[in-house]
Design a protein around this motif. Structure first.
Motif: not given
Length: 326
Positions: A32-37, A63-68
């Motif tokens: 969910y984190i990529e959609a949230a950010l 790690e996904l959040a850092q990329q976004v």
């Protein structure tokens, strides 16, 4: 829109347009984190700052959040050992600098104009301590729900508010604000509250009750502010008996703090009827009565909630509920 003031209005000391920091507590929400950010980065009125803290996740969400956020100059990411939602939110706020804080839990979504709506309200009413809006409900796949348990709950909660016109009592009946993701609040209010309290399930409701008692709360119910994601891993589904113990404690504390301000100025039979509806709906009367009785023995809310959460007492509180709380 529904604005209500239960204490003298909160007045911000800032004279310029207030800044808004978005704080994102992340825990095992890689799907969910990529959609949230993305919902933060696509705001029609950009956040002044984004603070993300991973609370000891075991998946690759951080790690996904850092990329976004890697190319977002006003974003910072942090990682910590698991400490729980309220601790993570408090730390994120401590690391932020905005006049106002918008929390986004890592499985929810901001509506595209959420921050813009809040800025319009704050330009008109700098005395507002907390803003919450309407919400949509989505499932784990991001599909908007039109029926089911969560929709019925939200419709029922809104209906109680519409029928009684008693916002704080309606929040105690069923928390239609639903989540910290639906709150934008003044940093000064958070400080005065002593931060979010050490409650696993009801730190959001407790904070709302503090805001009602000490500030001006603005319910922007004509505008959708968030999409609240309902999925099997929502914390609220973990242990219903523990949830109900925390709810009883927060209700008791709110009754002590608010007193007759929960009701209309007339204190008439409609107020009594609404209050009795809450007691019947919650089925927590005995435990609420006990907590309300002992609350004055504690120096503050934090000490009271520590008593409620004490492992040597939790079983007794749960047994009281199992015995048929009314």
């Amino acid at each position: 829109m529904l604005n209500f003031e239960l204490r003298p209005a909160w007045t911000s000391a800032a004279s310029a347009a207030p800044t808004i920091s978005v704080v994102v507590p992340l825990y095992n929400h890689a799907p969910y984190i990529e959609a949230a950010l993305g919902s933060v980065l696509s705001q029609t009125s950009a956040a002044d700052e984004i603070i993300l803290i991973d609370d000891g996740s075991s998946d690759n969400g951080f790690e996904l959040a850092q990329q976004v956020l890697s190319n977002v100059p006003h974003a910072k990411t942090f990682r910590q050992e698991n400490a729980g939602a309220h601790t993570t939110i408090n730390r994120g706020i401590e690391l932020s600098s905005g006049d106002y804080i918008a929390v986004l839990n890592s499985d929810d979504l901001f509506a595209p104009a959420k921050l813009e709506c809040c800025r319009v309200i704050l330009r008109e009413r700098r005395d507002v301590g907390l803003i919450a809006g309407n919400l949509g409900i989505i499932d784990g796949n991001g599909v908007r729900l039109q029926s089911g348990f969560a929709i019925d709950w939200l419709d029922r909660a809104r209906r109680f508010l519409h029928e009684t016109k008693l916002p704080q009592l309606a929040l105690l009946n069923e928390n239609f604000v639903a989540t910290t993701s639906n709150m934008v609040f003044a940093r000064e209010l958070w400080r005065a509250a002593g931060g979010f309290q050490s409650l696993r399930y009801c730190h959001d409701l407790d904070f709302l009750m503090f805001a009602c008692a000490n500030s001006s709360v603005y319910l922007d119910l004509e505008e959708e502010h968030i999409a609240y994601r309902v999925h099997p891993n929502n914390t609220i589904w973990e242990d219903q008996s523990k949830v109900r113990v925390e709810v009883a404690a927060v209700i008791a504390q709110a009754l002590c703090a608010a007193g007759p301000r929960l009701f209309s100025a007339d204190l008439d039979e409609q107020d009594l009827a609404a209050f009795l509806r809450v007691l019947r709906n919650r089925r927590l009367t005995e435990l609420v009565s006990y907590f309300q009785t002992v609350f004055p023995a504690f120096a503050n809310r934090a000490a009271f909630y520590a008593h409620v959460a004490d492992s040597s007492r939790v079983a007794a509180f749960q047994a009281a509920l199992a015995g048929g709380g009314h």
